[in-house]
Motif scaffolding. Structure first.
Motif, mmCIF file in Angstrom:
data_model
loop_
_atom_site.group_PDB
_atom_site.id
_atom_site.type_symbol
_atom_site.label_atom_id
_atom_site.label_comp_id
_atom_site.label_asym_id
_atom_site.label_seq_id
_atom_site.Cartn_x
_atom_site.Cartn_y
_atom_site.Cartn_z
ATOM 1 N N LEU A 50 3.627 0.979 13.445
ATOM 2 C CA LEU A 50 3.853 -0.115 12.912
ATOM 3 C C LEU A 50 4.284 -1.475 13.476
ATOM 4 C CD1 LEU A 50 1.501 -1.759 10.815
ATOM 5 C CD2 LEU A 50 3.530 -1.544 8.961
ATOM 6 N N ALA A 51 5.474 -0.672 13.709
ATOM 7 C CA ALA A 51 6.704 -1.676 14.370
ATOM 8 C C ALA A 51 6.162 -1.990 15.800
ATOM 9 C CB ALA A 51 7.700 -0.695 14.657
ATOM 10 N N LYS A 52 5.283 -1.717 16.303
ATOM 11 C CA LYS A 52 4.811 -1.877 18.019
ATOM 12 C C LYS A 52 4.378 -3.447 17.448
ATOM 13 C CE LYS A 52 4.505 3.155 19.817
ATOM 14 N NZ LYS A 52 3.586 3.621 19.711
ATOM 15 N N SER A 53 3.754 -3.638 16.571
ATOM 16 C CA SER A 53 3.022 -4.653 16.515
ATOM 17 C C SER A 53 4.363 -5.518 15.955
ATOM 18 C CB SER A 53 2.339 -4.856 15.732
ATOM 19 O OG SER A 53 1.230 -3.601 15.557
ATOM 20 N N PRO A 54 3.960 -6.933 16.866
ATOM 21 C CA PRO A 54 5.852 -8.034 16.669
ATOM 22 C C PRO A 54 5.041 -8.942 15.590
ATOM 23 C CG PRO A 54 4.716 -8.174 18.362
ATOM 24 C CD PRO A 54 3.630 -7.254 18.376
ATOM 25 N N ASN A 55 4.093 -9.215 14.936
ATOM 26 C CA ASN A 55 3.854 -10.424 13.957
ATOM 27 C C ASN A 55 3.536 -9.116 12.445
ATOM 28 O OD1 ASN A 55 1.499 -7.809 14.300
ATOM 29 N ND2 ASN A 55 0.123 -8.642 12.933
ATOM 30 N N GLY B 58 6.629 0.680 2.772
ATOM 31 C CA GLY B 58 5.701 1.556 2.478
ATOM 32 C C GLY B 58 5.147 2.749 1.175
ATOM 33 N N THR B 59 6.197 2.392 0.594
ATOM 34 C CA THR B 59 5.877 3.512 -0.845
ATOM 35 C C THR B 59 5.433 5.091 -0.286
ATOM 36 O OG1 THR B 59 5.226 1.609 -1.666
ATOM 37 C CG2 THR B 59 5.142 3.123 -3.015
ATOM 38 N N LEU C 13 1.445 -1.131 -0.230
ATOM 39 C CA LEU C 13 0.200 -0.355 -0.238
ATOM 40 C C LEU C 13 1.218 1.122 0.452
ATOM 41 C CD1 LEU C 13 -1.815 0.321 3.670
ATOM 42 C CD2 LEU C 13 0.426 -0.866 3.242
ATOM 43 N N LEU C 14 0.067 2.541 0.002
ATOM 44 C CA LEU C 14 1.226 3.566 -0.602
ATOM 45 C C LEU C 14 1.419 4.086 0.571
ATOM 46 C CD1 LEU C 14 -1.052 4.910 -3.750
ATOM 47 C CD2 LEU C 14 0.999 3.319 -3.651
ATOM 48 N N GLU C 15 2.203 4.973 1.175
ATOM 49 C CA GLU C 15 2.095 5.793 2.587
ATOM 50 C C GLU C 15 1.217 6.428 3.142
ATOM 51 O OE1 GLU C 15 2.517 9.604 4.122
ATOM 52 O OE2 GLU C 15 3.296 9.822 2.408
ATOM 53 N N PRO C 16 0.490 7.115 2.409
ATOM 54 C CA PRO C 16 -1.112 7.375 3.691
ATOM 55 C C PRO C 16 -1.476 6.624 3.940
ATOM 56 C CG PRO C 16 -0.952 8.385 1.360
ATOM 57 C CD PRO C 16 0.471 7.761 0.749
ATOM 58 N N GLN C 17 -1.859 5.870 2.977
ATOM 59 C CA GLN C 17 -2.453 4.639 3.727
ATOM 60 C C GLN C 17 -1.917 3.780 4.724
ATOM 61 O OE1 GLN C 17 -2.036 2.558 -0.511
ATOM 62 N NE2 GLN C 17 -4.643 2.706 -0.075
ATOM 63 N N LEU C 18 -0.573 4.022 5.175
ATOM 64 C CA LEU C 18 0.049 2.674 6.402
ATOM 65 C C LEU C 18 -0.811 3.687 7.635
ATOM 66 C CD1 LEU C 18 3.639 4.070 5.833
ATOM 67 C CD2 LEU C 18 3.071 2.014 6.118
ATOM 68 N N PRO C 19 -1.873 3.805 7.795
ATOM 69 C CA PRO C 19 -2.572 3.313 8.814
ATOM 70 C C PRO C 19 -3.462 2.462 8.938
ATOM 71 C CG PRO C 19 -2.561 5.858 8.720
ATOM 72 C CD PRO C 19 -2.005 5.894 7.470
ATOM 73 N N ASP C 20 -3.644 2.484 7.729
ATOM 74 C CA ASP C 20 -5.027 1.173 7.076
ATOM 75 C C ASP C 20 -3.670 -0.562 7.459
ATOM 76 O OD1 ASP C 20 -5.952 2.435 6.361
ATOM 77 O OD2 ASP C 20 -7.131 1.561 4.038
ATOM 78 N N THR D 212 15.290 3.932 9.137
ATOM 79 C CA THR D 212 14.250 4.582 9.998
ATOM 80 C C THR D 212 13.528 3.459 10.380
ATOM 81 O OG1 THR D 212 13.880 6.680 9.294
ATOM 82 C CG2 THR D 212 12.537 5.831 10.742
ATOM 83 N N CYS D 213 13.912 2.737 9.374
ATOM 84 C CA CYS D 213 12.750 1.405 9.361
ATOM 85 C C CYS D 213 14.009 0.108 10.627
ATOM 86 C CB CYS D 213 12.480 0.484 8.639
ATOM 87 S SG CYS D 213 11.271 1.272 7.222
ATOM 88 N N ILE D 214 14.751 -0.073 10.786
ATOM 89 C CA ILE D 214 15.955 -0.418 11.113
ATOM 90 C C ILE D 214 16.347 -0.152 12.159
ATOM 91 C CG2 ILE D 214 17.978 -1.262 11.303
ATOM 92 C CD1 ILE D 214 18.843 -1.171 8.139
ATOM 93 N N GLU D 215 15.716 0.686 12.646
ATOM 94 C CA GLU D 215 15.686 1.777 14.254
ATOM 95 C C GLU D 215 14.437 1.287 14.659
ATOM 96 O OE1 GLU D 215 15.118 6.128 16.477
ATOM 97 O OE2 GLU D 215 16.639 5.568 13.925
ATOM 98 N N ALA D 216 13.331 1.767 13.834
ATOM 99 C CA ALA D 216 11.953 0.799 14.455
ATOM 100 C C ALA D 216 11.576 -0.865 14.532
ATOM 101 C CB ALA D 216 11.228 1.179 13.611
ATOM 102 N N PHE D 217 12.316 -1.504 14.031
ATOM 103 C CA PHE D 217 11.621 -2.639 13.673
ATOM 104 C C PHE D 217 12.996 -3.769 14.202
ATOM 105 C CE2 PHE D 217 8.121 -1.038 10.835
ATOM 106 C CZ PHE D 217 8.219 -1.666 11.128
ATOM 107 N N GLY D 218 14.349 -2.618 14.381
ATOM 108 C CA GLY D 218 15.327 -4.193 14.466
ATOM 109 C C GLY D 218 15.589 -4.765 13.531
ATOM 110 N N PRO D 219 16.805 -4.841 13.413
ATOM 111 C CA PRO D 219 17.144 -6.183 12.016
ATOM 112 C C PRO D 219 16.345 -7.500 11.857
ATOM 113 C CG PRO D 219 19.644 -4.887 13.082
ATOM 114 C CD PRO D 219 18.110 -4.362 14.740
#
Length: 348
Positions: A243-248, A217-218, A191-198, A287-294
């Motif tokens: 989003l990264a707060k969801s471990p799944n 997240g495009t 999905l696209l960046e503005p849709q990340l809340p979905d 930013t993604c690596i910092e949020a989600f971890g490697p």
């Protein structure tokens, strides 16, 4: 001039590429119109991308040990129930994977994992389709991708306008989505960046389902989003952190070479070197690596789509430049471990 390959012995699992023969290919649900859209321009030299073309890329210098195929509407069945036609893609890709597994084409295990498409909006009616994919996959079928990419400005996606707004929020889609986890299947979300809340909502509603966020997240930088990458970066960053707060959820680090992001390197002549690509992509990837971890991040090629900005070897050089400061264990996760674990590839 070809770049020198960086860290050529580093094992890589490429968790996102396509195969197609575009003599008659139109993405599922997409319009065949608007061939002038930059997306079409970017892949103009890849009308055919099958095993030979894939192996030419994976054999261009980096140590690609395995790959994962992700749906692109290739070789659907020409007849039979409409909802079952997508199973043809799994049948085709499993044949390619079997060819590669013979060892006759080298050490890379192409398509060791398969992600195909099923219409989850069928609700409970999607179960026979999922079971048919599993049966056709020869033990390689791993999950489903239903793209929800939507934008009111149709110039953003061009020929890939193929979804209605709010797909991941709809009750019927979620009825089908809940059938994935019991079958041991994961879900790739594009999905696209503005849709990340979905995506955030979906991940929270189904904590037992493994979700892969494609292409960080495009981020958008064309059409009505032209010149707005920096302006919208904080919005994207906050949603990624949420989003990264969801471990799944895990995230694929790539897709930033696409037309939709529209970085200066896209369709540049001469072609941008890996140093420039790394500089453009670094804020999103780090930013993604910092949020989600490697351990929840994996680099991806998204080939041949991403050839609009670079060749395969240069793309992986750019990723290696970004990852230069990470530890050996972190690099293992980013370049192979997370992908192998997410798609259950059973690599030794």
């Amino acid at each position: 001039m070809a770049e020198t390959i960086l860290e050529p012995d580093l094992p890589i699992v490429d968790p996102h590429h396509h195969l197609w023969d575009r003599r008659s290919y139109v993405a599922p649900g997409a319009s065949a119109a608007a061939p002038e859209h930059p997306f079409m321009t970017a892949i103009a030299d890849a009308r055919r991308y099958l095993l030979d073309e894939l192996l030419a890329d994976t054999g261009s210098g980096h140590r690609i040990v395995a790959t994962v195929f992700v749906e692109c509407g290739a070789f659907y069945r020409a007849d039979g129930p409409v909802e079952m036609r997508t199973v043809g893609e799994t049948e085709f890709v499993n044949g390619v994977a079997a060819m590669s597994a013979s060892g006759m084409y080298g050490d890379t295990r192409a398509c060791a994992g398969i992600v195909s498409r099923a219409d989850l909006s069928l609700g409970d009616g999607v179960v026979p389709v999922l079971e048919a994919h599993i049966a056709a996959g020869g033990g390689r079928f791993r999950g489903i991708r239903n793209s929800a990419s939507f934008e009111d400005d149709k110039e953003v996606l061009g020929p890939l306008n193929r979804a209605e707004a709010g797909l991941y929020l709809s009750d019927k889609f979620r009825e089908g989505f809940r059938r994935l986890a019991p079958l041991g299947l994961s879900f790739d979300a594009w999905l696209l960046e503005p849709q990340l809340p979905d995506a955030i909502s979906l991940a929270r509603a189904f904590p037992e389902t493994h979700i892969v966020l494609d292409h960080v997240g495009t981020p958008l930088g064309r059409a009505s989003y032209q010149g707005k990458l920096k302006e919208r970066f904080p919005i994207w960053r906050e949603n990624v952190r949420e989003l990264a707060k969801s471990p799944n959820v895990v995230v694929k680090l790539g897709g930033l070479a696409m037309a939709f992001c529209n970085f200066p390197s896209f369709l540049a002549e001469p072609r941008a070197p890996s140093e420039q690509l790394a500089a453009e992509w670094r804020p999103y990837i780090e930013t993604c690596i910092e949020a989600f971890g490697p351990k929840r991040c994996m680099f991806e090629s998204n080939f041949p789509v991403d050839m609009g900005s670079c060749d395969y070897a240069t793309l992986w050089n750019a990723f290696k430049r970004i990852a230069k400061g990470y530890s050996p264990d972190e690099k293992t996760s980013l370049f192979s471990g997370t992908a192998a674990n997410t798609y259950r590839l059973g690599l030794q």
